[in-house]
Design an enzyme around this catalytic site. Structure first.
Site, PDB file in Angstrom:
ATOM      1  N   GLY A  39       0.867  -1.351   0.056  1.00  0.00           N
ATOM      2  CA  GLY A  39       0.104  -0.022  -0.192  1.00  0.00           C
ATOM      3  C   GLY A  39       0.830   1.316   0.051  1.00  0.00           C
ATOM      4  N   ASP A  59       1.129  -4.165  11.837  1.00  0.00           N
ATOM      5  CA  ASP A  59       1.087  -5.282  10.925  1.00  0.00           C
ATOM      6  C   ASP A  59       0.095  -6.293  11.561  1.00  0.00           C
ATOM      7  OD1 ASP A  59       2.029  -8.063  10.044  1.00  0.00           O
ATOM      8  OD2 ASP A  59       3.884  -6.932   9.109  1.00  0.00           O
ATOM      9  N   VAL A  60      -0.772  -6.755  10.799  1.00  0.00           N
ATOM     10  CA  VAL A  60      -1.812  -7.502  11.136  1.00  0.00           C
ATOM     11  C   VAL A  60      -1.444  -8.902  11.804  1.00  0.00           C
ATOM     12  CG1 VAL A  60      -3.717  -6.650   9.971  1.00  0.00           C
ATOM     13  CG2 VAL A  60      -2.431  -8.437   8.842  1.00  0.00           C
ATOM     14  N   TYR A 146      -0.727 -17.675  -1.012  1.00  0.00           N
ATOM     15  CA  TYR A 146      -1.931 -16.889  -1.395  1.00  0.00           C
ATOM     16  C   TYR A 146      -3.240 -18.034  -1.294  1.00  0.00           C
ATOM     17  CZ  TYR A 146      -4.732 -13.203  -3.066  1.00  0.00           C
ATOM     18  OH  TYR A 146      -5.849 -12.221  -3.388  1.00  0.00           O
ATOM     19  N   LYS A 150      -5.703 -17.823   1.745  1.00  0.00           N
ATOM     20  CA  LYS A 150      -7.020 -17.401   2.065  1.00  0.00           C
ATOM     21  C   LYS A 150      -8.037 -18.520   2.363  1.00  0.00           C
ATOM     22  CE  LYS A 150      -6.501 -13.213   0.562  1.00  0.00           C
ATOM     23  NZ  LYS A 150      -7.406 -11.882   1.088  1.00  0.00           N
TER      24      LYS A 150
HETATM   25  P1  NAD Z   1      -3.151  -4.353  -2.315  1.00  0.00           P
HETATM   26  O1  NAD Z   1      -1.931  -4.890  -2.351  1.00  0.00           O
HETATM   27  O2  NAD Z   1      -3.220  -3.081  -2.889  1.00  0.00           O
HETATM   28  O3  NAD Z   1      -3.624  -4.103  -0.881  1.00  0.00           O
HETATM   29  C1  NAD Z   1      -3.217  -4.908   0.098  1.00  0.00           C
HETATM   30  C2  NAD Z   1      -2.887  -3.748   1.516  1.00  0.00           C
HETATM   31  O4  NAD Z   1      -2.633  -4.735   2.560  1.00  0.00           O
HETATM   32  C3  NAD Z   1      -1.614  -3.221   1.219  1.00  0.00           C
HETATM   33  O5  NAD Z   1      -1.833  -1.830   1.603  1.00  0.00           O
HETATM   34  C4  NAD Z   1      -0.769  -3.609   2.208  1.00  0.00           C
HETATM   35  O6  NAD Z   1       0.377  -2.667   2.385  1.00  0.00           O
HETATM   36  C5  NAD Z   1      -1.299  -4.120   3.360  1.00  0.00           C
HETATM   37  N1  NAD Z   1      -0.829  -5.363   3.936  1.00  0.00           N
HETATM   38  C6  NAD Z   1      -0.241  -6.292   3.454  1.00  0.00           C
HETATM   39  N2  NAD Z   1       0.232  -7.087   4.406  1.00  0.00           N
HETATM   40  C7  NAD Z   1      -0.084  -6.650   5.393  1.00  0.00           C
HETATM   41  C8  NAD Z   1       0.167  -6.809   6.782  1.00  0.00           C
HETATM   42  N3  NAD Z   1       0.868  -8.085   7.323  1.00  0.00           N
HETATM   43  N4  NAD Z   1      -0.104  -5.913   7.863  1.00  0.00           N
HETATM   44  C9  NAD Z   1      -0.835  -4.686   7.557  1.00  0.00           C
HETATM   45  N5  NAD Z   1      -1.355  -4.750   6.277  1.00  0.00           N
HETATM   46  C10 NAD Z   1      -0.739  -5.392   5.288  1.00  0.00           C
HETATM   47  O7  NAD Z   1      -4.045  -5.252  -2.847  1.00  0.00           O
HETATM   48  P2  NAD Z   1      -5.625  -5.021  -3.214  1.00  0.00           P
HETATM   49  O8  NAD Z   1      -5.927  -5.555  -4.485  1.00  0.00           O
HETATM   50  O9  NAD Z   1      -5.965  -3.854  -2.629  1.00  0.00           O
HETATM   51  O10 NAD Z   1      -6.414  -6.460  -2.261  1.00  0.00           O
HETATM   52  C11 NAD Z   1      -7.187  -6.100  -0.943  1.00  0.00           C
HETATM   53  C12 NAD Z   1      -7.857  -7.293  -0.545  1.00  0.00           C
HETATM   54  O11 NAD Z   1      -8.444  -7.762  -1.370  1.00  0.00           O
HETATM   55  C13 NAD Z   1      -6.495  -8.270  -0.291  1.00  0.00           C
HETATM   56  O12 NAD Z   1      -6.865  -9.169   0.804  1.00  0.00           O
HETATM   57  C14 NAD Z   1      -6.713  -9.249  -1.565  1.00  0.00           C
HETATM   58  O13 NAD Z   1      -6.354 -10.500  -1.218  1.00  0.00           O
HETATM   59  C15 NAD Z   1      -8.262  -9.270  -1.787  1.00  0.00           C
HETATM   60  N6  NAD Z   1      -8.488  -9.407  -3.253  1.00  0.00           N
HETATM   61  C16 NAD Z   1      -8.297  -8.627  -4.141  1.00  0.00           C
HETATM   62  C17 NAD Z   1      -8.371  -9.002  -5.407  1.00  0.00           C
HETATM   63  C18 NAD Z   1      -8.481  -7.919  -6.524  1.00  0.00           C
HETATM   64  O14 NAD Z   1      -8.511  -8.236  -7.837  1.00  0.00           O
HETATM   65  N7  NAD Z   1      -7.992  -6.467  -6.389  1.00  0.00           N
HETATM   66  C19 NAD Z   1      -8.971 -10.099  -5.813  1.00  0.00           C
HETATM   67  C20 NAD Z   1      -9.050 -11.218  -4.768  1.00  0.00           C
HETATM   68  C21 NAD Z   1      -8.976 -10.615  -3.388  1.00  0.00           C
END
Ligand code: NAD
Ligand code: UDP
Length: 314
Positions: A39, A59-60, A146, A150
């Site tokens: 992010g 961090d989660v 992943y 999930k």
């Molecule tokens: P992204 O990578 O832009 O966002 C993920 C965010 O989580 C980032 O800001 C990152 O810094 C933060 N993060 C990662 N690990 C972390 C941790 N340990 N502690 C705290 N923060 C952490 O991705 P996105 O596309 O915005 O995806 C958001 C969510 O939606 C994710 O869980 C992803 O698996 C899910 N998702 C997204 C899509 C898609 O197509 N965009 C599809 C399926 C699922």
């Protein structure tokens, strides 16, 4: 309306930042939690002056305590190159992140929504994918940190619900794109648009005949909000995606056409376990959430291209 206090983990990411903005616009108080792995502060910097917005670096995988009404659990890298960069950390983020957030939800009696994924279906042998399909996932492949992370998170959500009566919601998100994706995110839509706008080669992995169904981010956010507000005994999992399916080659040609690009298409090796087809069945979301995606590929691509074009020029 009742102003709720809402925690968004992964709130500085592509989807999370748009969700924070929507929740603030709806009149809620938002706590955005992120460790900034994928992010960026740039995604949420315009929200910082809002007195109802709070930003926390955390961090989660570590426990976290706060009083909120609702939690959206999005923290997890979503692009294959980023989630494979540190596979152990990805699995920890999904599993320990789910345990920490579910423990918090249990303690404070908050409602919690999990951002799960179409990846739980793996390389699907049932097409389109319905929620009742158990999937076809390689547990030891490149994508498994992943996919299995999930899947384990979904298991934890169901277990906390069944054992501890935690109020849960699970959505399975299909390929989503739009403004605020990181320009070097590595996913196909941002890669192709960035390449096309700079007249660089468009990198198709494999023969480009694999399919995906692309959802514009606004439709996803609407689906997330509706799922959180859905009747108490509807917990999902529910697919949230746009069923219009395209080959990756079709996507490349569409991006070239819309950007008027001089880019050439080149072929690169197909990563292992890359799903050959993907399309959501969204009947459940239609019935339970009265939700359907509104923005089709061309319209969504035009908006996304404008975003990346402005980013490159700035
Ligand atoms: P992204 O990578 O832009 O966002 C993920 C965010 O989580 C980032 O800001 C990152 O810094 C933060 N993060 C990662 N690990 C972390 C941790 N340990 N502690 C705290 N923060 C952490 O991705 P996105 O596309 O915005 O995806 C958001 C969510 O939606 C994710 O869980 C992803 O698996 C899910 N998702 C997204 C899509 C898609 O197509 N965009 C599809 C399926 C699922
Ligand atoms: N892909 C591609 N070129 C790229 C990036 C991705 O051909 O520059 C392909 C990738 O192999 C996959 C599809 O596009 O078949 C979608 O990839 P992405 O990483 O966006 O998402 P996922 O595979 O997780 O659905």
């Amino acid at each position: 309306m009742i102003r709720k206090k809402v925690l968004v983990t992964g709130g500085a990411g592509f989807v999370g930042s748009q969700l924070c903005e929507r929740l603030l616009n709806d009149g809620h108080e938002v706590v955005c939690l992120d460790n900034y792995f994928t992010g960026q502060k740039a995604n949420i910097v315009h929200l910082i002056d809002n007195p109802y917005f709070e930003l926390i670096r955390h961090d989660v995988t570590m426990p976290f305590f706060i009083e909120v009404d609702e939690i959206y659990n999005l923290a997890c890298p979503a692009s294959p190159i980023h989630y494979q960069y540190n596979a152990i950390k990805t699995m920890k983020t999904s599993v320990m992140g789910a345990i920490n957030m579910l423990g918090l939800a249990k303690r404070i009696k908050a409602k919690i929504l999990q951002a799960s994924t179409s990846e739980v279906y793996g390389d699907p042998q049932v097409h389109p994918q319905v929620e009742s399909y158990w999937g076809h996932v390689n547990p030891i492949g490149e994508r498994s940190c992943y996919d299995e992370g999930k899947r384990a998170a979904e298991t934890l959500f169901m277990s906390y619900h069944n054992q501890n009566k935690v109020r849960i919601k699970i959505i399975r998100i299909f390929n989503t794109y739009g403004p605020k994706m990181h320009p070097h995110d590595g996913r196909v839509v941002s890669n192709f648009i960035m390449q096309a706008l700079q007249n660089e080669d468009i990198t198709i992995y494999g023969d480009g005949q694999q399919t995906r169904s692309f959802q514009y981010v606004d439709d996803l956010i609407e689906g997330m909000i509706r799922m959180m507000a859905s009747r108490e005994d509807f917990i999902g999992p529910v697919n949230i995606g746009n069923p219009n399916e395209f080959t990756i080659l079709e996507l490349a040609n569409k991006v070239i056409e819309l950007t008027n690009s001089k880019s050439k298409i080149i072929r690169m090796p197909l990563p292992s376990d890359d799903p050959t087809q993907r399309q959501p069945n969204i009947e459940l979301a239609k019935k339970e959430l009265d939700w359907t995606p509104k923005i089709q590929l061309e319209e969504g691509l035009i908006k996304t291209i404008a975003y990346f074009d402005a980013l490159i020029k700035s």
